[in-house]
Scaffold this motif. Sequence first.
Motif, PDB file in Angstrom:
ATOM      1  N   MET A   1      -2.658  23.595  -5.093  1.00  0.00           N
ATOM      2  CA  MET A   1      -3.134  24.901  -4.639  1.00  0.00           C
ATOM      3  C   MET A   1      -4.561  25.180  -5.070  1.00  0.00           C
ATOM      4  N   VAL A   2      -4.923  24.664  -6.261  1.00  0.00           N
ATOM      5  CA  VAL A   2      -6.241  25.018  -6.791  1.00  0.00           C
ATOM      6  C   VAL A   2      -7.347  24.421  -5.912  1.00  0.00           C
ATOM      7  N   ARG A   3      -8.295  25.243  -5.564  1.00  0.00           N
ATOM      8  CA  ARG A   3      -9.430  24.949  -4.686  1.00  0.00           C
ATOM      9  C   ARG A   3      -9.036  24.844  -3.212  1.00  0.00           C
ATOM     10  N   ALA A   4      -7.758  25.055  -2.888  1.00  0.00           N
ATOM     11  CA  ALA A   4      -7.346  25.073  -1.486  1.00  0.00           C
ATOM     12  C   ALA A   4      -7.266  26.527  -1.017  1.00  0.00           C
ATOM     13  N   ARG A   5      -7.386  26.688   0.304  1.00  0.00           N
ATOM     14  CA  ARG A   5      -7.322  28.026   0.894  1.00  0.00           C
ATOM     15  C   ARG A   5      -5.938  28.230   1.493  1.00  0.00           C
ATOM     16  N   ILE A   6      -5.462  29.426   1.418  1.00  0.00           N
ATOM     17  CA  ILE A   6      -4.183  29.768   2.047  1.00  0.00           C
ATOM     18  C   ILE A   6      -4.486  30.073   3.509  1.00  0.00           C
ATOM     19  N   THR A   7      -4.021  29.215   4.411  1.00  0.00           N
ATOM     20  CA  THR A   7      -4.395  29.388   5.810  1.00  0.00           C
ATOM     21  C   THR A   7      -3.394  30.232   6.588  1.00  0.00           C
ATOM     22  N   GLU A   8      -2.166  30.262   6.102  1.00  0.00           N
ATOM     23  CA  GLU A   8      -1.143  31.001   6.829  1.00  0.00           C
ATOM     24  C   GLU A   8       0.001  31.298   5.861  1.00  0.00           C
TER      25      GLU A   8
END
Length: 261
Positions: free
Chosen positions: A1-8
């Motif tokens: 999760m870290v450095r990733a974007r929540i897209t949906e």
Amino acid sequence: MVRARITEVDLRRPDLRRPFPRQFASRLTGQTVLALTRRAKYLLASLSSRETLLMHLGMSGSLRVVSKPRSQIPDPKAQIDPHDHVVLHMSSGKAVIFNDPRRFGVMDLVRAGELEKHPVLSRLGPEPLSDEFNAAALARACRGKKTSLKAALLDQRVVAGLGNIYAAEALHVAGLSPRRPASILATPAGAPREAAFRLAAAIKRVLEKAIARQTRKDYRSDRFLVYDREDEPCLKKDCAGTIRRREQGGRSTFYCAVCQR
Ligand SMILES: [Zn+2]
């Protein structure tokens, strides 16, 4: 999760133990996870919106990570697992799925600067594995306390994040009866007695061992010294005792009456 974007965000029900916060999905969507930390039993994901996603697994919750393609992510209509309540699709191509059969879990969004004031975090004592938590801190917190040692260890103001199982395990390792008053850990002036040194060390040891296991597959087998072992022989060297179970404050306490004094 870290450095990733929540897209949906797929929200498959309106609540867990409590309703999800207002506009939960839209406040999460598009945010990048900056860091993942933990306080007591709360998992904290700091978001680029300066809000923090606060999560608690409750009694039966779990998070699992699956890779897309989407065919691997359970379709809500297919009802593959009706307990998959929240799915966070990440820009990394993974999805993080929150599953919770009993729905005692919690998810909340907290604004920056308000985290320490949040009702569930504001009254927490020190983290048991931090340097802040030691015999002196334990004795200070238990000075003059008439409650039992077991109840004191479950009091999150004394030490954060210790639950029923590891409180019983730590008291066993320290050789202390769960029924003795918590005040025995401190002198009248609040200085740590020898039992406080033993108990603080036992708490750290029990938790470090539990974390090192990293797997739930032997959750109920030989993992515990006293928990869930009623009527079985005590495992302490040279102890001929038998593990007993007692109700204490509505929770089961397991202990050996021979070596825990
Ligand atoms: Zn024993």
